[in-house]
Design a protein around this motif. Sequence first.
Motif, PDB file in Angstrom:
ATOM      1  N   VAL A  62       0.933  -1.617   0.448  1.00 15.19           N
ATOM      2  CA  VAL A  62       0.329   0.263  -0.232  1.00 15.19           C
ATOM      3  C   VAL A  62       0.957   1.145   0.501  1.00 15.19           C
ATOM      4  O   VAL A  62       0.686   2.280  -0.753  1.00 15.19           O
ATOM      5  CB  VAL A  62      -0.984   0.357   1.026  1.00 15.19           C
ATOM      6  CG1 VAL A  62      -2.150   1.782   1.007  1.00 15.19           C
ATOM      7  CG2 VAL A  62      -2.424  -1.567   0.918  1.00 15.19           C
ATOM      8  N   ALA A  63       1.548   1.278   0.831  1.00 15.45           N
ATOM      9  CA  ALA A  63       3.168   2.229   0.662  1.00 15.45           C
ATOM     10  C   ALA A  63       3.773   2.505   0.143  1.00 15.45           C
ATOM     11  O   ALA A  63       3.937   3.910  -1.774  1.00 15.45           O
ATOM     12  CB  ALA A  63       4.297   2.225   2.193  1.00 15.45           C
ATOM     13  N   GLU A  64       3.915   1.276  -0.773  1.00 22.05           N
ATOM     14  CA  GLU A  64       4.539   1.582  -2.529  1.00 22.05           C
ATOM     15  C   GLU A  64       3.773   2.332  -3.677  1.00 22.05           C
ATOM     16  O   GLU A  64       4.216   3.540  -4.582  1.00 22.05           O
ATOM     17  CB  GLU A  64       5.112   0.126  -3.258  1.00 22.05           C
ATOM     18  CG  GLU A  64       6.330  -0.026  -4.359  1.00 22.05           C
ATOM     19  CD  GLU A  64       5.888  -1.779  -5.108  1.00 22.05           C
ATOM     20  OE1 GLU A  64       7.872  -2.035  -4.734  1.00 22.05           O
ATOM     21  OE2 GLU A  64       5.517  -1.999  -4.339  1.00 22.05           O
ATOM     22  N   ASP A  65       2.043   2.438  -3.221  1.00 15.79           N
ATOM     23  CA  ASP A  65       1.566   2.430  -4.824  1.00 15.79           C
ATOM     24  C   ASP A  65       1.439   3.692  -3.781  1.00 15.79           C
ATOM     25  O   ASP A  65       0.403   4.567  -5.252  1.00 15.79           O
ATOM     26  CB  ASP A  65       0.269   1.431  -4.481  1.00 15.79           C
ATOM     27  CG  ASP A  65       0.816   0.195  -5.450  1.00 15.79           C
ATOM     28  OD1 ASP A  65       2.067  -0.004  -5.674  1.00 15.79           O
ATOM     29  OD2 ASP A  65       0.554  -0.907  -5.145  1.00 15.79           O
ATOM     30  N   TYR A  66       0.951   4.266  -3.047  1.00 10.41           N
ATOM     31  CA  TYR A  66      -0.034   5.083  -2.382  1.00 10.41           C
ATOM     32  C   TYR A  66       0.690   6.360  -1.582  1.00 10.41           C
ATOM     33  O   TYR A  66       0.710   7.496  -1.667  1.00 10.41           O
ATOM     34  CB  TYR A  66      -1.000   5.132  -2.315  1.00 10.41           C
ATOM     35  CG  TYR A  66      -2.758   4.093  -2.114  1.00 10.41           C
ATOM     36  CD1 TYR A  66      -2.268   4.258  -3.563  1.00 10.41           C
ATOM     37  CD2 TYR A  66      -1.888   2.561  -2.754  1.00 10.41           C
ATOM     38  CE1 TYR A  66      -3.825   3.847  -4.122  1.00 10.41           C
ATOM     39  CE2 TYR A  66      -3.034   2.233  -3.724  1.00 10.41           C
ATOM     40  CZ  TYR A  66      -4.128   2.629  -4.127  1.00 10.41           C
ATOM     41  OH  TYR A  66      -4.496   1.358  -4.786  1.00 10.41           O
ATOM     42  N   VAL A  67       1.613   6.210  -0.404  1.00 10.00           N
ATOM     43  CA  VAL A  67       2.217   7.106   0.342  1.00 10.00           C
ATOM     44  C   VAL A  67       3.605   8.118  -0.706  1.00 10.00           C
ATOM     45  O   VAL A  67       4.317   7.212  -1.227  1.00 10.00           O
ATOM     46  CB  VAL A  67       2.778   5.937   1.479  1.00 10.00           C
ATOM     47  CG1 VAL A  67       4.084   7.178   2.221  1.00 10.00           C
ATOM     48  CG2 VAL A  67       1.710   5.773   2.454  1.00 10.00           C
ATOM     49  N   LYS A  68       3.262   9.318  -0.124  1.00  5.62           N
ATOM     50  CA  LYS A  68       4.289   9.993  -1.025  1.00  5.62           C
ATOM     51  C   LYS A  68       4.996  11.132  -0.176  1.00  5.62           C
ATOM     52  O   LYS A  68       4.314  11.201   0.936  1.00  5.62           O
ATOM     53  CB  LYS A  68       3.444  10.779  -2.079  1.00  5.62           C
ATOM     54  CG  LYS A  68       3.096  10.169  -3.482  1.00  5.62           C
ATOM     55  CD  LYS A  68       3.859   9.030  -4.238  1.00  5.62           C
ATOM     56  CE  LYS A  68       3.718   8.163  -5.057  1.00  5.62           C
ATOM     57  NZ  LYS A  68       4.192   7.078  -5.280  1.00  5.62           N
ATOM     58  N   LYS A  69       6.163  11.879  -0.597  1.00  4.95           N
ATOM     59  CA  LYS A  69       6.126  12.885   1.057  1.00  4.95           C
ATOM     60  C   LYS A  69       5.159  13.711   1.191  1.00  4.95           C
ATOM     61  O   LYS A  69       5.085  14.102   0.004  1.00  4.95           O
ATOM     62  CB  LYS A  69       8.001  13.371  -0.395  1.00  4.95           C
ATOM     63  CG  LYS A  69       8.367  14.552   0.709  1.00  4.95           C
ATOM     64  CD  LYS A  69       9.513  15.104   0.252  1.00  4.95           C
ATOM     65  CE  LYS A  69      10.139  15.730   0.465  1.00  4.95           C
ATOM     66  NZ  LYS A  69      11.268  16.622  -0.325  1.00  4.95           N
ATOM     67  N   GLY A  70       5.209  14.192   2.276  1.00  7.71           N
ATOM     68  CA  GLY A  70       4.643  15.301   2.554  1.00  7.71           C
ATOM     69  C   GLY A  70       2.770  14.797   2.713  1.00  7.71           C
ATOM     70  O   GLY A  70       2.408  15.819   3.642  1.00  7.71           O
ATOM     71  N   GLN A  71       2.674  13.879   2.395  1.00  6.85           N
ATOM     72  CA  GLN A  71       1.606  13.044   2.925  1.00  6.85           C
ATOM     73  C   GLN A  71       1.265  13.226   4.151  1.00  6.85           C
ATOM     74  O   GLN A  71       2.097  12.868   5.152  1.00  6.85           O
ATOM     75  CB  GLN A  71       1.373  11.874   2.255  1.00  6.85           C
ATOM     76  CG  GLN A  71       0.172  11.462   2.269  1.00  6.85           C
ATOM     77  CD  GLN A  71      -0.643   9.948   1.423  1.00  6.85           C
ATOM     78  OE1 GLN A  71       0.559   9.627   0.397  1.00  6.85           O
ATOM     79  NE2 GLN A  71      -1.503   9.012   1.736  1.00  6.85           N
TER      80      GLN A  71
END
Length: 144
Positions: A62-71
């Motif tokens: 899930v992190a690989e697909d959706y988590v981005k810097k600043g989120q």
Amino acid sequence: MVNKVILVGNVGKDPEVRHLESNVAVAKFPLATSETYRNKDGERITQTEWHNIVLWRGLAKVAEDYVKKGQALYIEGKIRSRKYEDKEGNTRYITEIVADNMQMLGRKGDSGEASTPSTPADTGKTSDSVEDLEAGGPDDDLPF
């Protein structure tokens, strides 16, 4: 005995994801939490703490697909300390938060989150949203 951490903060950089043998995914990224207070002179002081977050298996995907810097993220997990040797052979110590629950915060449409799943994948756990927790969800038997 209890080892439980709850953090709400902002992702410091895009997750680094590795796939170990038998295709087990592990994701690591820093998370910043901030506290603002006034000192004795009335100045606003903001103190930021950085936390090393580790996610395994479904949460790592899930992190690989959706988590981005600043989120903004809500993280639940355990504190783990470990030692390792660096490239020069020096013994180093690190403290990490091994997460077993993660919720992506913010409104739909923020940072391209419109199709973001709201529960961890492949963990076998269900989780309440932050709004449910604040509204007194199913675990509202706390004495305060």
